[in-house]
Design an enzyme around this catalytic site. Structure first.
Site, PDB file in Angstrom:
ATOM      1  N   CYS A 128       0.836  -1.320  -0.003  1.00  0.00           N
ATOM      2  CA  CYS A 128       0.030  -0.092   0.082  1.00  0.00           C
ATOM      3  C   CYS A 128       0.882   1.236  -0.148  1.00  0.00           C
ATOM      4  O   CYS A 128       0.337   2.391  -0.852  1.00  0.00           O
ATOM      5  CB  CYS A 128      -1.003   0.093   1.043  1.00  0.00           C
ATOM      6  N   HIS A 240      -2.505   6.483   4.517  1.00  0.00           N
ATOM      7  CA  HIS A 240      -1.075   6.593   5.043  1.00  0.00           C
ATOM      8  C   HIS A 240      -0.480   7.937   4.523  1.00  0.00           C
ATOM      9  O   HIS A 240      -1.148   8.393   3.504  1.00  0.00           O
ATOM     10  CB  HIS A 240      -0.160   5.446   4.363  1.00  0.00           C
TER      11      HIS A 240
HETATM   12  N1  NAP Z   1      -4.999  -3.253   5.391  1.00  0.00           N
HETATM   13  C1  NAP Z   1      -4.788  -2.633   4.495  1.00  0.00           C
HETATM   14  O1  NAP Z   1      -4.357  -1.465   4.429  1.00  0.00           O
HETATM   15  C2  NAP Z   1      -4.070  -3.353   3.439  1.00  0.00           C
HETATM   16  C3  NAP Z   1      -3.290  -2.713   2.284  1.00  0.00           C
HETATM   17  C4  NAP Z   1      -2.905  -3.492   1.300  1.00  0.00           C
HETATM   18  C5  NAP Z   1      -2.596  -4.853   1.295  1.00  0.00           C
HETATM   19  N2  NAP Z   1      -3.250  -5.521   2.524  1.00  0.00           N
HETATM   20  C6  NAP Z   1      -3.158  -6.995   2.158  1.00  0.00           C
HETATM   21  O2  NAP Z   1      -4.452  -7.547   2.019  1.00  0.00           O
HETATM   22  C7  NAP Z   1      -4.518  -8.749   2.928  1.00  0.00           C
HETATM   23  C8  NAP Z   1      -5.595  -8.680   3.711  1.00  0.00           C
HETATM   24  O3  NAP Z   1      -5.537  -7.603   4.735  1.00  0.00           O
HETATM   25  P1  NAP Z   1      -6.502  -6.931   5.544  1.00  0.00           P
HETATM   26  O4  NAP Z   1      -5.993  -5.649   6.308  1.00  0.00           O
HETATM   27  O5  NAP Z   1      -8.016  -7.053   5.120  1.00  0.00           O
HETATM   28  O6  NAP Z   1      -6.675  -8.065   6.897  1.00  0.00           O
HETATM   29  P2  NAP Z   1      -7.693  -8.415   7.920  1.00  0.00           P
HETATM   30  O7  NAP Z   1      -8.777  -7.397   8.271  1.00  0.00           O
HETATM   31  O8  NAP Z   1      -6.935  -8.962   9.112  1.00  0.00           O
HETATM   32  O9  NAP Z   1      -8.587  -9.532   7.218  1.00  0.00           O
HETATM   33  C9  NAP Z   1      -7.824 -10.613   6.906  1.00  0.00           C
HETATM   34  C10 NAP Z   1      -8.934 -11.569   6.067  1.00  0.00           C
HETATM   35  O10 NAP Z   1      -8.192 -12.749   5.672  1.00  0.00           O
HETATM   36  C11 NAP Z   1      -9.072 -14.028   5.993  1.00  0.00           C
HETATM   37  N3  NAP Z   1      -8.380 -15.128   6.103  1.00  0.00           N
HETATM   38  C12 NAP Z   1      -7.380 -15.397   6.905  1.00  0.00           C
HETATM   39  N4  NAP Z   1      -7.100 -16.685   6.856  1.00  0.00           N
HETATM   40  C13 NAP Z   1      -7.871 -17.379   6.077  1.00  0.00           C
HETATM   41  C14 NAP Z   1      -7.976 -18.576   5.381  1.00  0.00           C
HETATM   42  N5  NAP Z   1      -7.052 -19.545   5.482  1.00  0.00           N
HETATM   43  N6  NAP Z   1      -9.042 -18.801   4.263  1.00  0.00           N
HETATM   44  C15 NAP Z   1      -9.762 -17.801   3.973  1.00  0.00           C
HETATM   45  N7  NAP Z   1      -9.703 -16.695   4.235  1.00  0.00           N
HETATM   46  C16 NAP Z   1      -8.801 -16.364   5.436  1.00  0.00           C
HETATM   47  C17 NAP Z   1      -9.968 -13.374   7.095  1.00  0.00           C
HETATM   48  O11 NAP Z   1     -11.259 -14.301   7.171  1.00  0.00           O
HETATM   49  P3  NAP Z   1     -11.804 -14.880   8.425  1.00  0.00           P
HETATM   50  O12 NAP Z   1     -12.668 -13.410   9.121  1.00  0.00           O
HETATM   51  O13 NAP Z   1     -12.884 -15.847   8.028  1.00  0.00           O
HETATM   52  O14 NAP Z   1     -10.615 -15.359   8.994  1.00  0.00           O
HETATM   53  C18 NAP Z   1     -10.203 -12.213   6.580  1.00  0.00           C
HETATM   54  O15 NAP Z   1     -11.238 -11.909   5.835  1.00  0.00           O
HETATM   55  C19 NAP Z   1      -3.036  -8.935   3.599  1.00  0.00           C
HETATM   56  O16 NAP Z   1      -2.290  -9.786   2.848  1.00  0.00           O
HETATM   57  C20 NAP Z   1      -2.668  -7.695   3.549  1.00  0.00           C
HETATM   58  O17 NAP Z   1      -1.327  -7.433   3.613  1.00  0.00           O
HETATM   59  C21 NAP Z   1      -3.846  -4.811   3.458  1.00  0.00           C
END
Ligand code: NAP
Length: 335
Positions: A128, A240
């Protein structure tokens, strides 16, 4: 278009629901996935209730055209084959494949065409902090090649996911009540603090997040630029901010830079410091563009230019960028 979202309950997953709707993305059918934790929960999309399916190694991705994945690098690695084996294009938000030679790493304003060459059916969405920086850098690169970048980031809590954002809010409530704040998602209490530590430390003293900014910027911009980053977590909730110093091959004037930035796709210039006009995360949260301000000559470097940029990292830094990649592929008939 049959579309899947993997990780729908997360911060980025929820943003996918909003962005697909907001942009009128052509969705005929939406299938949403999560782990066993959220399987069975229901989310609304365009007035329809959709139930979360548990992500499993089965044939659920047969017939899917585009799968937006945001469930962490481990899940992406474990399920990439399952997701892509029937021809779905996987646009992955995690760091799992970003630096793989056979996976394009794409920010549409910079290198949209790279998305067409994807031998594994996977396109990676960059980190990001890198996305918002390269959107602001591209118009300057077009004036004169950028040789060096120093950047300090001010990254919001939600960059670490939905639970991290909740932890920051909870810490404030606890502190106001005189309670000891709960610290689980960050190395230290983030409320009333800043933490110069995002992701793990590497042997060279940089963190993985900082090295992502170096490596991914080079790959996206097809450039030999060197990027030295210091990534810092701040108690903003969303969006950010970055202080960026660039060194170009020939000096760029502030006027040239502002003219280029004002014309650039995806950039809004907010730069009237005497009127207190400059971008701030509080006002950029939930907005699409990358906001740039405080553009000035770097007094420590004759070929240097310095600016401040702010972008919503869940939107342009994640869901929106991924949806823009899909829109580009549809427009180019390259799905
Ligand atoms: N937050 C940001 O600003 C941002 C920006 C760019 C990229 N990212 C990337 O995007 C990804 C998600 O980030 P996030 O911030 O959205 O995280 P988050 O809020 O912690 O959400 C994680 C998601 O992953 C799912 N998940 C985890 N283990 C799983 C599995 N084994 N099978 C299926 N689903 C699974 C969770 O589902 P359950 O609830 O069902 O466990 C939840 O929906 C990460 O790789 C992160 O690095 C995030």
């Amino acid at each position: 278009m049959k579309v899947a979202i993997v990780g729908v309950s997360g911060a980025v997953g929820q943003e996918f629901l909003r962005v697909l709707d907001e942009r009128n993305f052509p969705v005929d059918e939406l299938v949403i996935f999560g782990s066993a934790r959220s399987a069975g929960s229901v989310y609304e999309f365009r007035g329809k209730q959709i139930t979360v399916k548990e992500l499993k190694h089965n044939d659920d991705f047969k017939g899917i055209d585009i799968a937006f994945a945001s469930a962490g690098a481990g899940t992406s690695k474990a399920f990439a084959e399952t997701i892509t084996k029937y021809g779905a294009v996987m646009i992955d938000n995690s760091s799992a494949f970003r630096m793989d030679d056979d996976v394009p790493l794409v920010v549409p304003e910079v290198n949209a065409e790279d998305a067409k060459i994807r031998p594994r059916g996977i396109i990676a969405n960059p980190n990001c902090s890198t996305i918002q920086m390269v959107v602001a850098l591209q118009p300057l690169e077009e004036i004169s090649h950028i040789k060096r970048i120093h950047v300090s980031t001010y990254q919001s809590a939600s960059g670490a996911g939905a639970a991290a954002m909740a932890e920051l809010k909870h810490q404030h409530e606890q502190i106001i009540k005189g309670e000891e704040p709960t610290v689980e998602k960050f190395a230290y209490q983030l409320a009333f603090n800043v933490i110069p530590h995002i992701d793990v430390f590497l042997e060279n003293g940089y963190t993985k997040e900082e090295m992502k900014m170096h490596n991914e910027t080079r790959k996206i911009m097809h450039s030999d630029v060197d990027v030295s980053a210091t990534c810092v977590r701040v108690p903003a909730l969303r969006a950010h901010s970055e202080a960026v110093w660039i060194e170009t091959e020939r000096p760029i004037s502030v006027e040239e830079a502002l003219t280029a930035l004002k014309k650039a796709e995806g950039v809004i210039v907010q730069d009237k410091p005497t009127e207190k006009i400059y971008p701030m995360p509080l006002f950029v949260a939930s907005k699409d563009p990358v906001y740039v301000g405080r553009v000035r000559k770097d007094i420590a470097n004759p070929n240097g230019l310095s600016f401040w940029c702010v972008g919503d990292q869940i939107k342009k830094g994640a869901a929106l960028n991924a949806v823009q990649i899909a829109e580009y592929l549809i427009k180019e008939k390259a799905l």
